[in-house]
Design a protein around this motif. Structure first.
Motif, PDB file in Angstrom:
ATOM      1  N   SER A 120      48.913 -10.364  40.749  1.00 25.94           N
ATOM      2  CA  SER A 120      48.851 -10.534  40.358  1.00 25.94           C
ATOM      3  C   SER A 120      48.854  -9.806  38.991  1.00 25.94           C
ATOM      4  O   SER A 120      49.182 -10.457  37.926  1.00 25.94           O
ATOM      5  N   ILE A 121      47.842  -8.354  39.052  1.00 21.00           N
ATOM      6  CA  ILE A 121      48.721  -7.772  37.765  1.00 21.00           C
ATOM      7  C   ILE A 121      49.474  -7.206  37.169  1.00 21.00           C
ATOM      8  O   ILE A 121      50.172  -7.151  36.042  1.00 21.00           O
ATOM      9  N   THR A 136      48.860 -11.320  28.701  1.00 29.72           N
ATOM     10  CA  THR A 136      48.600 -10.103  29.427  1.00 29.72           C
ATOM     11  C   THR A 136      49.402  -8.510  29.633  1.00 29.72           C
ATOM     12  O   THR A 136      50.216  -8.763  28.862  1.00 29.72           O
ATOM     13  N   SER A 157      53.103 -15.877  34.154  1.00 30.95           N
ATOM     14  CA  SER A 157      52.395 -15.089  32.727  1.00 30.95           C
ATOM     15  C   SER A 157      53.177 -15.921  31.621  1.00 30.95           C
ATOM     16  O   SER A 157      52.705 -16.017  30.856  1.00 30.95           O
ATOM     17  N   THR A 160      50.747 -18.281  28.446  1.00 33.21           N
ATOM     18  CA  THR A 160      50.087 -17.247  28.096  1.00 33.21           C
ATOM     19  C   THR A 160      50.365 -17.541  26.484  1.00 33.21           C
ATOM     20  O   THR A 160      51.166 -18.365  26.258  1.00 33.21           O
ATOM     21  N   THR A 203      42.282  -8.338  29.525  1.00 30.89           N
ATOM     22  CA  THR A 203      42.065  -9.957  30.051  1.00 30.89           C
ATOM     23  C   THR A 203      43.573 -10.015  31.236  1.00 30.89           C
ATOM     24  O   THR A 203      42.813 -10.979  32.823  1.00 30.89           O
ATOM     25  N   SER A 204      43.888  -9.260  31.901  1.00 30.06           N
ATOM     26  CA  SER A 204      45.029  -8.754  33.226  1.00 30.06           C
ATOM     27  C   SER A 204      44.397  -8.510  34.125  1.00 30.06           C
ATOM     28  O   SER A 204      44.365  -8.759  35.140  1.00 30.06           O
ATOM     29  N   THR A 214      45.179  -6.860  26.188  1.00 29.87           N
ATOM     30  CA  THR A 214      45.746  -7.630  27.388  1.00 29.87           C
ATOM     31  C   THR A 214      45.285  -6.687  28.468  1.00 29.87           C
ATOM     32  O   THR A 214      45.403  -7.742  29.641  1.00 29.87           O
ATOM     33  N   HIS A 243      47.407 -17.623  38.440  1.00 34.71           N
ATOM     34  CA  HIS A 243      47.514 -16.776  39.135  1.00 34.71           C
ATOM     35  C   HIS A 243      46.397 -16.838  39.886  1.00 34.71           C
ATOM     36  O   HIS A 243      47.263 -16.240  41.310  1.00 34.71           O
TER      37      HIS A 243
END
Ligand SMILES: Nc1ncnc2c1ncn2[C@@H]1O[C@H](COP(=O)(O)OP(=O)(O)O)[C@@H](O)[C@H]1O
Ligand SMILES: [Mg+2]
Lengths: 264, 352
Positions: free
Chosen positions: A201-202, A218, A208, A212, A67-68, A64, A140
């Motif tokens: 975003s992170i 994430t 998310s 997801t 992915t993040s 994850t 995102h």
């Protein structure tokens, strides 16, 4: 000239209190992350780094996190790809464009993220049957777009477009002028937009959460999922790492450009 | 390779408002022509049309035998100097100057050589490695000038290049611009709202009003023989007197002002006089005397000018500005007469 004003004691007290409130959670998390207990607790009891190493043993955290990072980089990149030209057009042709147009690009911030996430899931993932990863990236990108348009736009607002005309009159074609004359002069804004969008975003949960799905998640969502099963300090140690990442990015900015432009 | 610039019946619109009306203008090869006029009269618009940043709604623009009208701006090969300098903030002075050469594919050594030579000509050799932010206004404008000149364009255009400089520097710079323009023999179009600047720097001046050229002539002609009342007022003919001819006797014409005063004017000295006309006179073209032939007036405030006294004069429904001799000072409230000094007056067609 150096201004020497005596600060009022009450001001110092209030400022210190606010500072404490801001900084305390960071210390609590840091403390909790090294606690040698199988549950989250503060103050820490004992000292161990095993929760940090635990992160790397849990496969889901690693995948994850990757992915993040991917989504944050790609989404921010796409947002800038759309946002920079949009901001440019909004500023360059200001008088010819309707005044509400620039606000369209802030809508993703105004619409509650939950709603945005839900609607993307319903219409894109389910409706269009697009892969989960694609929808997540799309979400995102939308999340990052307002930063790209607004922050780059702020840079462009103080850009003197006669500079662009000077370049064109000297024989530089318009696109090349944009790349070699406009872009270098708004680079601070572009970097600022990138960082703000990237960090947003992170750290995002709300969008998310909806976007997801099986096999694609994430890091913040994984933290949530992990917490539902295990209430152990692993979560605190992941948070510490996320914090360090943010601080690291900020430090790079500070060293290269100075943080002041973020507040400009 | 000096060429002429011609604008033929050029009109321009912003949305639905027309800001240039059938403008026709020819700048001869090697000539410097100024566009002079109040703010908003369309000077910048004209320049931007020639530069290619705006499209005319009709008309053609030619540079030598090239038709520029539909040519993209970056292919027009015109040196531009802006009011706010418009230097590239991220490039050194030398790189600013060599920017145009780079676009033309000159190699690094060639660029440096030519940029440095140009910087020497504008007296900025020792500033080549500085950034624009570290220059004074005058220096910035010299860099801008060097940047425009180094590409040896067939046409140079200036948009109020001296407006941001202080008075002393303005005079120095305009001499410098003129010197460089003459030396290269570059055809130039120069925009300013400052009459002194336009008259001192130009071969010819186009006086503009509301999107039209009112008169295009040498400064001398404009100053002495304005073609219409707008230009006359612009160059300081403060008295514009509407007159009607009542009698012609040979070359002597008797004409009447609106409030009935009669003047005898000589066509030998003033040129042909139409039946309805405007007598244009600067204050020193209307002599104030206690008595004689002329327009009877009552004197208002008197100002001492050094070489003469100037009087505000009131007649019925009209006011004038005239000069009287130092040897015979008159007082406020005195009755006097105004008589035109033919050498200082012009006959203009009546406004329609
Ligand atoms: N971008 C624009 N949009 C609409 N009107 C404009 C624009 N630029 C200039 N104008 C109008 O056109 C007229 C001429 O402007 P301009 O050529 O800049 O005048 P000048 O340079 O002589 O001061 C003015 O009335 C001005 O208000
Ligand atoms: Mg202007």
């Amino acid at each position: 000239m150096i201004m020497q004003t005596k600060l009022h004691p009450a001001l110092i007290a209030i400022a210190s209190l606010i500072f404490l409130i801001l900084i305390a959670p960071l210390f609590i998390i840091l403390g909790a992350a090294v606690s040698d207990t199988p549950f989250l607790t503060f103050p820490p009891q004992g000292f161990t780094l095993k929760w940090f190493s635990n992160i790397f043993q849990i496969e889901a955290f690693r995948t994850t996190a990757i992915t993040s990072l991917q989504i944050a980089f790609l989404g921010t990149f796409l947002a800038l790809l759309i946002g920079i030209p949009a901001a440019y057009a909004l500023n360059r042709f200001k008088i010819r464009l309707p005044s509400w147009l620039s606000n369209v690009f802030v809508l993703p911030i105004l619409v509650p993220e939950i709603v945005l996430g839900f609607s993307l899931m319903k219409n894109i993932t389910i409706g269009l049957q697009l892969p989960v990863y694609t929808t997540l990236l799309l979400g995102h990108t939308l999340l990052a777009l307002p930063y790209a348009v607004r922050v780059v736009g702020a840079s462009l607002a103080s850009f003197d477009f006669s500079i662009e005309e000077a370049a064109i009159s000297l024989g530089c074609p318009p696109l090349k002028t944009f790349l070699t004359v406009v872009l270098p002069n708004i680079s601070a804004g572009v970097v600022a937009a990138f960082i703000l969008a990237f960090i947003t975003s992170i750290n995002d949960v709300s969008i998310s959460l909806f976007l997801t799905g099986p096999g694609v998640s994430t890091l913040p969502i994984q933290i949530l999922a992990h917490m539902e099963q295990f209430f152990d300090p692993t979560i605190a140690s992941v948070s510490v790492l996320l914090m360090l990442l943010t601080v690291g990015v900020m430090a790079i900015v500070e060293a290269t450009l100075g943080l002041t432009f973020l507040t400009k | 390779m000096t060429v002429s610039l011609t604008l033929e019946n050029v009109s321009a619109h912003y949305g639905s408002t027309q800001v240039l009306k059938d403008l026709t203008l020819a700048v001869a090869a090697g000539e410097l022509v100024s566009l002079l006029g109040a703010s908003g009269c369309g000077k910048t618009t004209t320049l931007r049309l020639v530069a290619g940043f705006l499209q005319p709604s009709s008309g053609t623009i030619r540079l030598g035998d090239r038709d520029l009208t539909r040519l993209p701006a970056h292919q027009r090969d015109i040196g531009l100097v802006f009011q706010n300098y418009a230097l590239f903030p991220h490039l050194s002075v030398r790189d600013n100057v060599s920017f145009g050469l780079k676009q033309r594919g000159a190699d690094a050594a060639e660029r440096k050589k030519r940029a440095d030579r140009m910087l020497e000509r504008v007296g900025l050799s020792s500033f080549a490695d500085r950034m624009p932010a570290a220059l004074s206004g005058g220096q910035k404008q010299r860099v801008a000038l060097a940047r425009a000149l180094v590409i040896e364009p067939p046409l140079l255009m200036f948009d109020e290049p001296l407006s941001n400089l202080d008075a002393k520097l303005r005079v120095d710079m305009r001499v410098e611009i003129r010197r460089l323009q003459r030396a290269n023999g570059t055809t130039s179009l120069y925009v300013t709202h400052d009459q002194e600047e336009a008259f001192s720097i130009s071969d010819r001046v186009a006086i503009m009003n509301a999107g039209r050229i009112m008169q295009l002539d040498t400064p001398e002609v404009l100053y002495q023989r304005p073609a219409n009342s707008f230009v006359a007022r612009f160059v300081g003919f403060e008295n514009l007197i509407d007159m009607t001819v009542v009698e012609r006797l040979g070359e002597t014409v008797t004409a009447r002002t609106k409030d009935g005063a009669l003047l005898q004017l000589s066509q030998e000295r003033l040129g042909a006089i139409p039946d309805r006309f405007i007598l244009a006179a600067r204050p020193d073209g209307l002599a104030v005397a206690r008595d004689g032939n002329g327009i009877p007036v009552t004197l208002g405030i008197r100002t001492y000018l050094g070489r003469a006294y100037q009087y505000q004069c009131a007649a019925e429904g009209q006011s004038y500005l005239g000069n009287g001799s130092l040897s015979e000072p008159l007082d406020t409230g005195d009755r006097a007469v105004l008589s035109p000094v033919p050498e200082q007056c012009c006959i203009l067609p009546a406004d329609v």
